[in-house]
Scaffold this active site. Sequence first.
Site, PDB file in Angstrom:
ATOM      1  N   ARG A   1      -5.249   0.092  -8.767  1.00 56.56           N
ATOM      2  CA  ARG A   1      -5.558  -0.945  -7.759  1.00 56.56           C
ATOM      3  C   ARG A   1      -6.526  -0.328  -6.741  1.00 56.56           C
ATOM      4  O   ARG A   1      -6.239   0.738  -6.199  1.00 56.56           O
ATOM      5  CB  ARG A   1      -4.287  -1.470  -7.078  1.00 56.56           C
ATOM      6  CG  ARG A   1      -3.419  -2.303  -8.022  1.00 56.56           C
ATOM      7  CD  ARG A   1      -2.365  -3.091  -7.282  1.00 56.56           C
ATOM      8  NE  ARG A   1      -2.909  -4.272  -6.630  1.00 56.56           N
ATOM      9  CZ  ARG A   1      -2.222  -5.023  -5.752  1.00 56.56           C
ATOM     10  NH1 ARG A   1      -0.993  -4.682  -5.423  1.00 56.56           N
ATOM     11  NH2 ARG A   1      -2.752  -6.079  -5.204  1.00 56.56           N
TER      12      ARG A   1
ATOM     13  N   LYS B   1      -3.855  -8.461   3.001  1.00 58.57           N
ATOM     14  CA  LYS B   1      -3.703  -9.579   2.067  1.00 58.57           C
ATOM     15  C   LYS B   1      -4.600 -10.754   2.453  1.00 58.57           C
ATOM     16  O   LYS B   1      -4.679 -11.109   3.627  1.00 58.57           O
ATOM     17  CB  LYS B   1      -2.224  -9.988   2.041  1.00 58.57           C
ATOM     18  CG  LYS B   1      -1.877 -11.159   1.147  1.00 58.57           C
ATOM     19  CD  LYS B   1      -2.353 -10.998  -0.284  1.00 58.57           C
ATOM     20  CE  LYS B   1      -1.838  -9.740  -0.958  1.00 58.57           C
ATOM     21  NZ  LYS B   1      -2.521  -9.461  -2.251  1.00 58.57           N
TER      22      LYS B   1
ATOM     23  N   GLN C   1       4.139 -13.501  -2.041  1.00 60.16           N
ATOM     24  CA  GLN C   1       4.902 -12.370  -1.497  1.00 60.16           C
ATOM     25  C   GLN C   1       5.766 -12.797  -0.308  1.00 60.16           C
ATOM     26  O   GLN C   1       6.847 -12.249  -0.089  1.00 60.16           O
ATOM     27  CB  GLN C   1       3.939 -11.246  -1.033  1.00 60.16           C
ATOM     28  CG  GLN C   1       3.275 -10.463  -2.141  1.00 60.16           C
ATOM     29  CD  GLN C   1       1.923 -11.027  -2.507  1.00 60.16           C
ATOM     30  OE1 GLN C   1       1.680 -12.231  -2.369  1.00 60.16           O
ATOM     31  NE2 GLN C   1       1.040 -10.200  -3.006  1.00 60.16           N
TER      32      GLN C   1
ATOM     33  N   ASP D   1      -3.758  -2.618   4.007  1.00 63.65           N
ATOM     34  CA  ASP D   1      -4.012  -1.831   2.793  1.00 63.65           C
ATOM     35  C   ASP D   1      -5.034  -0.733   3.019  1.00 63.65           C
ATOM     36  O   ASP D   1      -5.066   0.261   2.291  1.00 63.65           O
ATOM     37  CB  ASP D   1      -4.472  -2.747   1.662  1.00 63.65           C
ATOM     38  CG  ASP D   1      -3.317  -3.629   1.233  1.00 63.65           C
ATOM     39  OD1 ASP D   1      -3.064  -4.643   1.910  1.00 63.65           O
ATOM     40  OD2 ASP D   1      -2.635  -3.261   0.263  1.00 63.65           O
TER      41      ASP D   1
ATOM     42  N   ALA E   1       0.794  -1.235   0.000  1.00 62.36           N
ATOM     43  CA  ALA E   1       0.000   0.000   0.000  1.00 62.36           C
ATOM     44  C   ALA E   1       0.832   1.294   0.000  1.00 62.36           C
ATOM     45  O   ALA E   1       0.633   2.164  -0.865  1.00 62.36           O
ATOM     46  CB  ALA E   1      -0.971  -0.034   1.180  1.00 62.36           C
TER      47      ALA E   1
HETATM   48  O1  MRU Z   1      -1.156  -7.357  -3.265  1.00 61.91           O
HETATM   49  P1  MRU Z   1      -0.046  -6.651  -2.517  1.00 61.91           P
HETATM   50  O2  MRU Z   1       1.238  -7.387  -2.532  1.00 61.91           O
HETATM   51  O3  MRU Z   1       0.078  -5.212  -2.930  1.00 61.91           O
HETATM   52  O4  MRU Z   1      -0.563  -6.663  -1.029  1.00 61.91           O
HETATM   53  C1  MRU Z   1       0.230  -6.069  -0.032  1.00 61.91           C
HETATM   54  C2  MRU Z   1      -0.316  -6.280   1.323  1.00 61.91           C
HETATM   55  O5  MRU Z   1      -1.395  -6.809   1.533  1.00 61.91           O
HETATM   56  C3  MRU Z   1       0.503  -5.721   2.437  1.00 61.91           C
HETATM   57  O6  MRU Z   1       0.371  -6.513   3.581  1.00 61.91           O
HETATM   58  C4  MRU Z   1      -0.001  -4.315   2.752  1.00 61.91           C
HETATM   59  O7  MRU Z   1      -0.031  -3.532   1.594  1.00 61.91           O
HETATM   60  C5  MRU Z   1       0.841  -3.655   3.755  1.00 61.91           C
HETATM   61  S1  MRU Z   1       2.388  -3.211   3.059  1.00 61.91           S
HETATM   62  C6  MRU Z   1       3.244  -2.232   4.074  1.00 61.91           C
END
Ligand code: MRU
Length: 347
Positions: free
Chosen positions: A95, A250, A198, A239, A54
Amino acid sequence: MSAIIDNTPSAIVWMQEELKLLDQRQLPQLVVYLQLDDVAAVADAIRQMVVRGAPAIGITAAYGVVIAARQRYAENRQTWQRDLEPDLELLAAARPTAVNLCWALQRMKTLVLTLEGDPFGALEAEAILIHQEDIAANQKMAGLGADLLVADSAVLTHCNAGALATGGVGTALGVIRAGFASGKIDQVFADETRPWLQGARLTAWELVQEQIPVTLLCEGAAARLMQQGKIGWVIVGSDRIAANGDVANKIGTLSLAVLARHFGVKMMVVAPSSTVDMQLASGDLIPIEQRGADELLELEGKRIAAEGAQAWTPAFDVTPAELVDVIVTERGVVWQPSLEKMKSLMG
Ligand code: MRU
């Protein structure tokens, strides 16, 4: 507390008026930077997850506005502000769940409307400030979160909420870095984080470089881990956090929160205030991105699921505030989040 250092290459580099992004789709095998020369390429990079996480998405979008405004001003000095509108919309649509994207765009747009003459310098300075503020917020949260831990803790994290997902040392991984540096964390478990991996590809890579012991598990193993009393905390990023403290993160975070409550494990969410959306009363209103079926049905471009099977691919879920023990932001720490406490945090 002294500053926490990370050795992870920066996800976002703004140098000599150019934007370069570390292509996270190729990690950990290849460390490759892509140069983004126009706003369509920036929006595409966010959508395709060249950059993700995010705060990193928000920072990237801010630099995207700088690039777009430079182009629009060169094309027409009278109408550039109006001409920029579709560019802002393109970036905003890249997004939907991470509110940092709209937060950064709104901040840039507010400035755009005040500018006269060549906008480049002022917009560049604002984007750099957004980037620097995130670096500072990461440091602050790292200290605040680590203070909550006791010695010799083992923790579980999910997805990647590290340097790759932010401008600085990370949110959840910032706390983990600080906890390890102060001797409070001695073992980190990381979910592989299906389907984009990830955890396996990014979080493990970051922690290995820091020489922080990391053990991967598939999400389905988390219940067993907690049942055996192997961890004290689940530490994740977010997010979007709604006004009542509900947390979007996530997909799989909700399962961890339910399990954590059952097994007496504490749940910590670490996120800058730019992730808090006081406009949304509850997590039910958070838009949840649906990813392409290929991300589940295929692995590295090769079909792994049975032909004919379909896929359900929400990228995020929402953990109700009542399952969150503590939210850590750079503004302070909120135990047992509620609307009143979030209002008082956000002013
Ligand atoms: O789909 P992504 O990889 O963008 O999702 C990221 C996440 O869900 C992270 O946990 C969230 O953005 C926090 S990042 C500091």
